[in-house]
Design an enzyme around this catalytic site. Structure first.
Site, PDB file in Angstrom:
ATOM      1  N   CYS A   1     -21.539   4.499   8.904  1.00 26.48           N
ATOM      2  CA  CYS A   1     -22.727   3.677   9.227  1.00 26.48           C
ATOM      3  C   CYS A   1     -23.262   4.142  10.572  1.00 26.48           C
ATOM      4  O   CYS A   1     -23.435   5.329  10.774  1.00 26.48           O
ATOM      5  CB  CYS A   1     -22.384   2.197   9.201  1.00 26.48           C
ATOM      6  SG  CYS A   1     -21.041   1.723  10.301  1.00 26.48           S
TER       7      CYS A   1
ATOM      8  N   ARG B   1     -19.626  -1.534  10.310  1.00 28.18           N
ATOM      9  CA  ARG B   1     -20.134  -2.091   9.054  1.00 28.18           C
ATOM     10  C   ARG B   1     -19.611  -1.316   7.846  1.00 28.18           C
ATOM     11  O   ARG B   1     -19.355  -1.875   6.787  1.00 28.18           O
ATOM     12  CB  ARG B   1     -21.677  -2.040   9.028  1.00 28.18           C
ATOM     13  CG  ARG B   1     -22.359  -3.287   9.478  1.00 28.18           C
ATOM     14  CD  ARG B   1     -23.869  -3.082   9.410  1.00 28.18           C
ATOM     15  NE  ARG B   1     -24.298  -1.871  10.114  1.00 28.18           N
ATOM     16  CZ  ARG B   1     -25.514  -1.349  10.029  1.00 28.18           C
ATOM     17  NH1 ARG B   1     -26.415  -1.916   9.245  1.00 28.18           N
ATOM     18  NH2 ARG B   1     -25.840  -0.269  10.695  1.00 28.18           N
TER      19      ARG B   1
END
Lengths: 347, 406
Positions: free
Chosen positions: A297, A302
């Site tokens: 990411c 995330r």
């Protein structure tokens, strides 16, 4: 007057004693925070292996939805189960303190799961200390949950798996679902007996470095790449979503990567989609478990959510590239794809 | 209270004064509306309990501030000019109760005070010359404009006409603060220490020191309490209770103690008390829209205090401030203290200028007399004490310079 003096003295002495004793309890540092205490704590078990990464295949860990994801009902029934240790990893300061799942201990993602100096994950020694202070044993079932869609709980799960914790699970729907169901919360931090968790060397099968990703891009290694950021970031239209400070000076994505935003893996209430839906979702972009996959990411956190889905729920050979776009996009001489053609500093 | 002019009431106020039923009716309607608002906020997705609780905290503060006249400038002025320390005991009581409450909450939030961390979101700030300058500017602004920011907010509910001008001035002052922030941050704030007493003494030790200091102040100030009139022995009747609650000024110790308790509950449930976060955020958002805001406010969002942000919505702090103003309005109506004060070009200008000084001071100190002083000292932060002394010095200087009588 004189006859009152001894009583007065006794009361004053008692008050002073009370103050000193309660004061001392608070001042006494927790073992983990002082190096000496940490050593004493670590003594009975074998020292964790810090430097060399173990290249062995993941040990027989529980894989499959019911073995890695727990429902709010399950957790509510198992709060008193001594084999279950609950960890909250929330981003917003004070969220844990103002009410957490009873018995849960607090892990701060940016100091407890990462090394604040070296832009690396926390060392095995440090994680072992923290885990022991949290009452985690080698045979504990570790359940993580947090705010912000469990992102950082998933990051914590990845770090625990990386260092060999055998049974790591995530609370389905995270903090939001637990709260929405009006379930019990506690304010006081729990006191726990120190555990005997022993961190192993970092499992290289779960983590990809820049060089590993480069081999994929250059075709030397056959593996898929999944970019879980928003389509605008993937296309290179923007460098990062508004308000994020950590940036790369290039926009776009790593060549050969496909874009599957993380949120596609969850239902509206934040709980994971079914195994069948998840399998279909990733098969639609050519990731079906037949070859290894690497996820990334912007700063690596995330993507651990998608890593958890691929590696733990679906049982695919999945690695997290935690350097992610802030490393790749900033690195001199590595190729990128930038469909939108956005260039740093250009008008 | 120098600016309070009684007697010459404008027509609307005179009407309200004569009609007790109308006053009571409006006040009750406002309080019911606030309760309904809290209920609705609780039901609203994305708002929920924190917003609702903040609104109700604001209501409690509005009632306490108005009924107890918890106005830092008036309290300081009474001590400095009138040589009357009576009202000052409200501040001491608030800090004593707040300190005890925070010690209890801290013990639950973070049992080990010596772990090298600070408790989440508590108003424990860096101590530097910037904080001292901010406090002095804030104190001068209080003298010029007739109240501190929280004072203006509750006196707005009493019809104090200079309040909106001073509050507008504080928005401008916040803007100035954003401009000077980067320079101050790089020059003095970034390298400044953030001393927190419990890190060395534990919570009980810190609370003991806290209470000893407050007790010593209370003892010293006893000399300045004016002679009390003898009160005849009497039975407490419902009429007495009504007058004590609705007519007479609430005693300082009760007002202060309840303010301290409210601060504790606010920290336990939502965030430390403060009244400038929403104001500062309005300023920051407006500047952001115009593109006048410095592109990066170094370190600002990492420091604890009345945090400002670019927001498109009403924050919890905004609900608190709304509740405070409206509840103060209701309390003022019930006690017949709602009285729009006369506005002149001169007192408008001083209110505006005072507001600017307070806005700059509040932004630079990361809070005002409520956030940095009250919540900070309650949290055993040295920054709270330093700010308090600087503000007091500023008010003292302002009164000596007759800024409050301009």
């Amino acid at each position: 007057m004189n006859s009152h003096k001894p009583q007065l003295l006794v009361i004053v002495a008692a008050l002073i004693t009370l103050l000193i004793t309660t004061g001392c309890v608070n001042v006494q540092p927790v073992a983990a925070e002082s190096p000496a205490g940490a050593q004493a704590n670590a003594a009975p078990a074998a020292d964790p292996v810090d430097a060399p990464e173990v290249n062995a295949v993941t040990e027989a860990s529980p894989v499959g939805f019911e073995n890695v994801v727990v429902s709010t009902e399950w957790l509510a029934e198992n709060l008193d189960n001594p084999a279950v240790r609950v960890i909250e990893v929330s981003v917003i300061p004070g969220v844990y303190e103002r009410g957490h799942i009873p018995g849960a201990v607090n892990f701060v993602w940016h100091t407890d799961f990462v090394d604040t100096i070296s832009r690396d994950i926390v060392s095995a020694t440090r994680l072992q200390e923290l885990a022991r202070d949290a009452g985690i044993n080698d045979d504990s079932t570790v359940v993580l949950y947090g705010d912000n869609n469990n992102w950082f709980a998933a990051w914590g799960a990845w770090v625990f798996k990386l260092y060999g914790a055998p049974d790591v699970r995530i609370l389905d729907g995270g903090r939001a679902k637990w709260e929405a169901e009006g379930r019990e919360l506690a304010v006081a931090a729990p006191t726990v007996e120190p555990g005997d968790f022993t961190a192993s060397g970092a499992n290289a099968n779960l983590r990809a470095h820049l060089a590993d990703v480069r081999q994929i891009v250059e075709g030397d290694v056959d593996a898929a790449l999944i970019d879980i950021r928003s389509p605008a970031e993937f296309e290179g239209t923007i460098f990062a979503p508004e308000g994020f400070q950590e940036l790369a000076v290039r926009a776009g994505h790593i060549p050969t990567a496909v874009n599957v935003p993380w949120a596609q893996a969850v239902n509206e209430d934040g709980s994971f989609k079914s195994v069948e839906e998840l399998r279909e979702l990733y098969a639609s972009v050519g990731v079906d478990g037949s070859r290894p996959v690497v996820v990334y990411c912007r700063i690596g956190e995330r993507a651990s959510h998608t890593w958890f889905v691929l590696s733990q729920i679906l049982g695919y050979d999945a690695k997290l590239y935690d350097g992610s776009w802030t490393e790749w996009g900033n690195t001199v001489g590595v190729p990128i794809e930038n469909p939108a053609g956005t260039i740093w500093g250009a008008q | 209270m120098a600016q309070h002019v009684e007697g010459s009431r404008p027509q609307a106020a005179a009407f309200l004064h004569s009609k007790q039923g109308v006053r009571t009716g409006i006040a009750v309607a406002v309080l019911i509306a606030l309760a309904a608002g809290a209920y609705l906020l609780h039901q609203t997705p994305g708002r929920g309990a924190p917003a609702s609780f903040s609104l109700l905290t604001g209501v409690v503060l509005g009632l306490l501030f108005e009924r107890g006249r918890f106005c830092f400038f008036c309290i300081f002025n009474d001590l400095i000019e009138q040589r009357n320390s009576g009202p000052f005991y409200a501040v001491l009581a608030a800090l004593a109760a707040g300190g005890a409450g925070y010690a209890i909450v801290f013990g639950a939030f973070m049992p080990n005070a010596g772990a090298g961390r600070l408790p989440p979101a508590a108003h424990i700030g860096p101590v530097s010359w910037a904080l001292v300058a901010a406090g002095i500017a804030f104190g001068l602004g209080m003298a010029l404009s007739g109240a501190c920011i929280s004072g203006h907010l509750y006196r707005l509910g009493e019809g104090y006409s200079r309040a909106p001008i001073a509050l507008f001035g504080s928005l401008l002052g916040f803007g100035v603060g954003f401009y000077t922030w980067n320079t101050l941050y790089l020059g003095v704030i970034a390298g400044a220490p953030t001393p927190w007493l419990p890190a060395w003494l534990g919570y009980s030790g810190a609370l003991a020191v806290h209470l000893i200091v407050l007790a010593a102040l209370a003892l010293v100030l006893l000399r300045r309490i004016p002679e009390q009139a003898a009160r005849p022995a009497q039975r407490i009747t419902p009429a007495h209770v009504r007058d004590a609650v609705l007519k007479e000024r609430w005693p300082p110790l009760i007002t202060g103690g309840l303010v301290g308790l409210t601060g504790t509950f606010a920290y336990l449930r939502v965030e430390p008390l403060g009244v400038t976060a929403q104001l500062g955020s309005i300023s920051r958002t407006a500047l952001d829209h115009t593109g006048w805001l410095p592109e990066r406010l170094n370190g600002l969002d990492t420091l604890a205090g009345c945090a400002t942000a670019v927001v498109q919505t009403i924050t919890n702090n905004g609900w608190l401030v709304s509740g405070l103003i409206l509840a103060s309005f209701a309390a003022a109506l019930l006690s017949d203290r709602f009285s729009p004060s006369p506005l002149t070009a001169r007192n408008s200008a001083t209110a505006l200028l005072g507001g600017v000084l307070m806005g700059w001071g509040g932004m630079t100190a990361l809070g005002c007399t409520v956030g940095t002083l009250l919540s900070g000292i309650s949290a055993f932060a040295l920054s709270g004490w330093v700010f308090a002394l600087a503000v007091f010095a500023g008010v003292w200087l302002g009164i000596r310079l007759r800024l409050h009588a301009l």
